[in-house]
Design a protein around this motif. Structure first.
Motif, PDB file in Angstrom:
ATOM      1  N   UNK A  45     -14.214  -8.961  -5.857  1.00 28.96           N
ATOM      2  CA  UNK A  45     -14.992  -9.274  -5.083  1.00 28.96           C
ATOM      3  C   UNK A  45     -15.851 -10.653  -5.754  1.00 28.96           C
ATOM      4  N   UNK A  46     -16.564 -11.396  -4.684  1.00 31.95           N
ATOM      5  CA  UNK A  46     -17.320 -12.411  -5.037  1.00 31.95           C
ATOM      6  C   UNK A  46     -18.583 -12.181  -4.381  1.00 31.95           C
ATOM      7  N   UNK A  47     -19.556 -11.442  -5.129  1.00 31.39           N
ATOM      8  CA  UNK A  47     -21.012 -11.291  -4.618  1.00 31.39           C
ATOM      9  C   UNK A  47     -21.580 -12.348  -3.704  1.00 31.39           C
ATOM     10  N   UNK A  48     -21.634 -13.478  -4.629  1.00 34.47           N
ATOM     11  CA  UNK A  48     -22.443 -14.743  -3.673  1.00 34.47           C
ATOM     12  C   UNK A  48     -21.659 -14.833  -2.438  1.00 34.47           C
ATOM     13  N   UNK A  49     -20.490 -14.784  -2.430  1.00 34.04           N
ATOM     14  CA  UNK A  49     -19.772 -15.186  -0.907  1.00 34.04           C
ATOM     15  C   UNK A  49     -19.872 -13.955  -0.052  1.00 34.04           C
ATOM     16  N   UNK A  50     -20.402 -12.908  -0.685  1.00 40.92           N
ATOM     17  CA  UNK A  50     -20.046 -11.652   0.230  1.00 40.92           C
ATOM     18  C   UNK A  50     -18.695 -11.335   0.640  1.00 40.92           C
ATOM     19  N   UNK A  51     -17.886 -11.368  -0.273  1.00 41.10           N
ATOM     20  CA  UNK A  51     -16.234 -11.351   0.062  1.00 41.10           C
ATOM     21  C   UNK A  51     -15.585 -10.412  -0.879  1.00 41.10           C
ATOM     22  N   UNK A  52     -14.830  -9.569  -0.280  1.00 38.14           N
ATOM     23  CA  UNK A  52     -13.964  -8.768  -1.122  1.00 38.14           C
ATOM     24  C   UNK A  52     -12.615  -9.213  -0.961  1.00 38.14           C
ATOM     25  N   UNK A  53     -11.822  -9.081  -2.016  1.00 40.69           N
ATOM     26  CA  UNK A  53     -10.290  -9.464  -1.899  1.00 40.69           C
ATOM     27  C   UNK A  53      -9.366  -8.191  -2.347  1.00 40.69           C
ATOM     28  N   UNK A  54      -8.100  -8.705  -1.701  1.00 44.62           N
ATOM     29  CA  UNK A  54      -7.082  -7.466  -2.060  1.00 44.62           C
ATOM     30  C   UNK A  54      -5.838  -8.510  -2.611  1.00 44.62           C
ATOM     31  N   UNK A  55      -5.715  -8.695  -3.747  1.00 50.17           N
ATOM     32  CA  UNK A  55      -4.548  -9.124  -4.493  1.00 50.17           C
ATOM     33  C   UNK A  55      -3.259  -8.179  -4.518  1.00 50.17           C
ATOM     34  N   UNK A  56      -2.287  -8.638  -3.897  1.00 51.78           N
ATOM     35  CA  UNK A  56      -1.064  -8.123  -3.514  1.00 51.78           C
ATOM     36  C   UNK A  56      -0.004  -8.689  -4.286  1.00 51.78           C
ATOM     37  N   UNK A  57       0.552  -7.968  -5.285  1.00 54.01           N
ATOM     38  CA  UNK A  57       1.779  -8.720  -6.139  1.00 54.01           C
ATOM     39  C   UNK A  57       2.898  -7.812  -5.929  1.00 54.01           C
ATOM     40  N   UNK A  58       3.933  -8.306  -6.201  1.00 54.73           N
ATOM     41  CA  UNK A  58       5.293  -7.529  -6.205  1.00 54.73           C
ATOM     42  C   UNK A  58       5.482  -6.707  -4.717  1.00 54.73           C
ATOM     43  N   UNK A  59       5.266  -7.349  -3.782  1.00 56.20           N
ATOM     44  CA  UNK A  59       5.185  -6.977  -2.473  1.00 56.20           C
ATOM     45  C   UNK A  59       6.750  -6.474  -2.082  1.00 56.20           C
ATOM     46  N   UNK A  60       6.634  -5.324  -1.390  1.00 55.50           N
ATOM     47  CA  UNK A  60       7.800  -4.626  -0.764  1.00 55.50           C
ATOM     48  C   UNK A  60       7.946  -4.583   0.641  1.00 55.50           C
ATOM     49  N   UNK A  61       9.040  -4.538   1.241  1.00 55.32           N
ATOM     50  CA  UNK A  61       9.088  -4.539   2.758  1.00 55.32           C
ATOM     51  C   UNK A  61       8.409  -3.296   3.240  1.00 55.32           C
ATOM     52  N   UNK A  62       8.206  -2.364   2.562  1.00 58.86           N
ATOM     53  CA  UNK A  62       7.361  -1.184   3.016  1.00 58.86           C
ATOM     54  C   UNK A  62       5.798  -1.261   2.916  1.00 58.86           C
ATOM     55  N   UNK A  63       5.520  -2.515   2.412  1.00 63.89           N
ATOM     56  CA  UNK A  63       4.037  -2.898   2.578  1.00 63.89           C
ATOM     57  C   UNK A  63       3.710  -3.745   3.831  1.00 63.89           C
ATOM     58  N   UNK A  64       4.828  -3.963   4.791  1.00 68.68           N
ATOM     59  CA  UNK A  64       4.444  -4.596   6.003  1.00 68.68           C
ATOM     60  C   UNK A  64       3.495  -3.732   6.971  1.00 68.68           C
ATOM     61  N   UNK A  65       2.504  -4.128   7.288  1.00 65.79           N
ATOM     62  CA  UNK A  65       1.478  -3.462   8.018  1.00 65.79           C
ATOM     63  C   UNK A  65       0.455  -4.433   8.648  1.00 65.79           C
ATOM     64  N   UNK A  66      -0.475  -4.023   9.260  1.00 65.19           N
ATOM     65  CA  UNK A  66      -1.689  -4.649   9.642  1.00 65.19           C
ATOM     66  C   UNK A  66      -2.736  -4.055   8.706  1.00 65.19           C
ATOM     67  N   UNK A  67      -3.287  -4.954   7.721  1.00 64.83           N
ATOM     68  CA  UNK A  67      -4.425  -4.513   6.780  1.00 64.83           C
ATOM     69  C   UNK A  67      -5.795  -4.804   7.470  1.00 64.83           C
ATOM     70  N   UNK A  68      -6.545  -3.768   7.214  1.00 68.73           N
ATOM     71  CA  UNK A  68      -7.924  -3.619   7.657  1.00 68.73           C
ATOM     72  C   UNK A  68      -8.887  -3.661   6.718  1.00 68.73           C
ATOM     73  N   UNK A  69     -10.010  -4.166   6.798  1.00 69.41           N
ATOM     74  CA  UNK A  69     -10.903  -4.193   5.792  1.00 69.41           C
ATOM     75  C   UNK A  69     -12.166  -3.235   6.450  1.00 69.41           C
ATOM     76  N   UNK A  70     -12.860  -2.330   5.850  1.00 67.95           N
ATOM     77  CA  UNK A  70     -13.686  -1.473   6.065  1.00 67.95           C
ATOM     78  C   UNK A  70     -14.678  -1.213   5.233  1.00 67.95           C
ATOM     79  N   UNK A  71     -16.060  -0.827   5.760  1.00 66.59           N
ATOM     80  CA  UNK A  71     -17.156  -0.668   4.880  1.00 66.59           C
ATOM     81  C   UNK A  71     -17.946   0.578   5.212  1.00 66.59           C
ATOM     82  N   UNK A  72     -18.419   1.150   4.276  1.00 66.82           N
ATOM     83  CA  UNK A  72     -19.282   2.401   4.514  1.00 66.82           C
ATOM     84  C   UNK A  72     -20.534   2.471   3.603  1.00 66.82           C
TER      85      UNK A  72
END
Length: 124
Positions: free
Chosen positions: A72-99
């Protein structure tokens, strides 16, 4: 009004990488947990990972451990998801959520706020 906006999805070949971003606005998130979920075609939504704003603790689904990393970047209020070595089974719609909770959780029902999602497609 909390708003979460994801970006960074796209089409990538197997073995490639993508970085998703989740820009959060509307309040102070210091006591929040931020999560990433995904929904593949014909499947239910599943947990990918979660992190707390006030420390660097993280939790990941077994299917992505060692390949995906949240930051995350606190100053930018942004969270990141770095995805490496992606596989076909990772195909999806990705959602960010907060609690507004103080502990990491994979339970989607606990998350109060959701983004609109970003499509990730991994070709073989």
């Amino acid at each position: 009004q909390v708003q979460l906006v994801e970006s960074g999805g796209g089409l990538v070949q197997a073995g490639g990488s993508l970085r998703l971003s989740c820009a959060a606005s509307g309040r102070t998130f210091s006591n929040y947990v931020m999560g990433w979920f995904r929904r593949a075609p014909g499947k239910e939504r599943e947990f990918v990972g979660a992190t707390r704003w006030n420390d660097r603790s993280t939790s990941y689904a077994d299917s992505v451990k060692g390949r995906f990393t949240m930051s995350r970047d606190n100053a930018a209020n942004t969270v990141y998801l770095q995805m490496n070595n992606l596989k076909p089974e990772d195909t999806a719609v990705y959602y960010c959520a907060a609690a507004n909770i103080g502990f990491l959780t994979s339970r989607s029902s606990v998350y109060n706020y959701w983004g609109q999602g970003t499509q990730v497609t991994v070709s073989s």
